[in-house]
Design a protein around this motif. Structure first.
Motif, mmCIF file in Angstrom:
data_model
loop_
_atom_site.group_PDB
_atom_site.id
_atom_site.type_symbol
_atom_site.label_atom_id
_atom_site.label_comp_id
_atom_site.label_asym_id
_atom_site.label_seq_id
_atom_site.Cartn_x
_atom_site.Cartn_y
_atom_site.Cartn_z
ATOM 1 N N GLU A 72 0.825 -1.208 0.000
ATOM 2 C CA GLU A 72 0.000 0.000 0.000
ATOM 3 C C GLU A 72 0.858 1.256 0.000
ATOM 4 O OE1 GLU A 72 -2.532 -0.531 3.359
ATOM 5 O OE2 GLU A 72 -3.773 -2.059 2.370
ATOM 6 N N ILE A 75 2.407 1.609 -3.581
ATOM 7 C CA ILE A 75 1.426 2.035 -4.573
ATOM 8 C C ILE A 75 1.008 3.484 -4.330
ATOM 9 C CG2 ILE A 75 -0.931 1.659 -5.396
ATOM 10 C CD1 ILE A 75 -0.420 -1.348 -5.023
ATOM 11 N N ARG A 79 1.397 6.447 -7.025
ATOM 12 C CA ARG A 79 0.239 7.263 -7.427
ATOM 13 C C ARG A 79 0.520 8.745 -7.214
ATOM 14 N NH1 ARG A 79 -3.953 4.682 -4.570
ATOM 15 N NH2 ARG A 79 -3.912 3.168 -6.262
ATOM 16 N N ASP A 83 0.456 11.372 -10.225
ATOM 17 C CA ASP A 83 -0.534 12.450 -10.179
ATOM 18 C C ASP A 83 0.115 13.832 -10.254
ATOM 19 O OD1 ASP A 83 -2.563 10.608 -10.033
ATOM 20 O OD2 ASP A 83 -2.864 10.801 -7.868
ATOM 21 N N ALA A 95 5.602 6.948 -12.541
ATOM 22 C CA ALA A 95 5.135 5.764 -11.822
ATOM 23 C C ALA A 95 6.175 4.653 -11.872
ATOM 24 C CB ALA A 95 3.805 5.284 -12.407
ATOM 25 N N GLY A 132 -2.007 -5.247 -7.455
ATOM 26 C CA GLY A 132 -2.187 -3.830 -7.154
ATOM 27 C C GLY A 132 -1.224 -2.967 -7.942
ATOM 28 N N LEU A 133 0.029 -3.393 -8.017
ATOM 29 C CA LEU A 133 1.021 -2.643 -8.783
ATOM 30 C C LEU A 133 0.678 -2.663 -10.267
ATOM 31 C CD1 LEU A 133 3.701 -1.163 -9.156
ATOM 32 C CD2 LEU A 133 4.850 -3.399 -9.167
ATOM 33 N N GLU A 136 -2.120 -0.294 -11.126
ATOM 34 C CA GLU A 136 -1.695 1.110 -11.155
ATOM 35 C C GLU A 136 -0.958 1.421 -12.448
ATOM 36 O OE1 GLU A 136 -1.795 4.863 -9.783
ATOM 37 O OE2 GLU A 136 -2.713 3.129 -8.800
ATOM 38 N N ALA A 139 -3.471 1.555 -15.370
ATOM 39 C CA ALA A 139 -4.236 2.800 -15.409
ATOM 40 C C ALA A 139 -3.448 3.900 -16.105
ATOM 41 C CB ALA A 139 -4.606 3.230 -13.993
ATOM 42 N N ARG A 140 -2.135 3.951 -15.852
ATOM 43 C CA ARG A 140 -1.297 4.985 -16.469
ATOM 44 C C ARG A 140 -1.105 4.701 -17.961
ATOM 45 N NH1 ARG A 140 -2.111 8.818 -12.799
ATOM 46 N NH2 ARG A 140 -2.055 7.821 -10.734
#
Length: 220
Positions: A72, A75, A79, A83, A95, A132-133, A136, A139-140
């Protein structure tokens, strides 16, 4: 008054929980997940074993909580870096570089959390961290495609491949031993490779890698 007492109790319980996780992380960074056995861990950390068992009934529970906490944080750092970038392609580069830098900076811990042979029950927990990684990164990649910066491609497959590349290249058995002062070079090399693989032309990829600034705690 009862509400305030309850709030204080919850805060104390949360603080103890975090202290146990922090102690487990310190041991994992030094000796790996195999050393995070509740009784010897408690003795070394100066915490009563009974207290640890109240929070984590089994070693797998403690190891799972450690894996989730580290994942967590990683990540969240990825993020934040993405961002803060000025555009979707810069966000992707940020990222990738942020994760790579953090993995190299805490290589022993990253190896413990991601790949150290310990117990089959831990593998499912690690898979969740990898997913999870990968999510992320995906998404990018999707954002960069939507902005016209990358060619159309299977984003799930691309993210899975990039995740494997980063982990194997940085901390896997085939990863070269890191040398003092060479971490940034390794981070840049892997990021450049990832951007090229996604379809970024070489000159643009090199420019992104050079221009991407890592947070101070992630720069080596």
């Amino acid at each position: 008054m009862a509400y305030r007492r309850t709030e204080r109790v919850l805060q104390r319980l949360a603080a103890r929980h975090e202290a146990i996780i922090a102690a487990a992380q310190a041991i994992a960074m030094e000796s790996g997940l195999g050393a995070v056995q509740i009784v010897p861990f408690a003795e070394r950390a100066g915490i009563a074993a009974g207290t640890v068992y109240r929070y984590f009934p089994a070693q797998t529970d403690l190891v799972g909580a450690l894996i989730r906490a580290v994942s967590e944080r990683d990540i969240a750092a990825v993020r934040r870096a993405a961002d803060a970038a000025p555009g979707p392609l810069s966000a992707l580069a940020a990222a990738l570089m942020t994760f790579a830098a953090r993995a190299l900076r805490h290589r022993r811990l990253a190896w413990a959390v991601i790949a150290e042979p310990v117990d089959a029950a831990v593998d499912a927990l690690r898979l969740a961290a990898r997913r999870g990684l990968a999510a992320e990164i995906e998404a990018r990649v999707r954002d960069a495609i939507a902005g016209g910066h990358l060619p159309e491609q299977d984003t799930g497959l691309a993210a899975a491949a990039l995740t494997g590349m980063l982990l194997e290249g940085l901390i896997g058995p085939l990863a070269p031993a890191s040398e003092a002062g060479k971490s940034r070079e390794a981070v840049q090399t892997l990021t450049l490779l990832a951007l090229r693989a996604l379809g970024v032309v070489d000159a643009r990829a090199r420019g992104l890698v050079v221009q991407t600034a890592l947070p101070a705690e992630d720069a080596a």
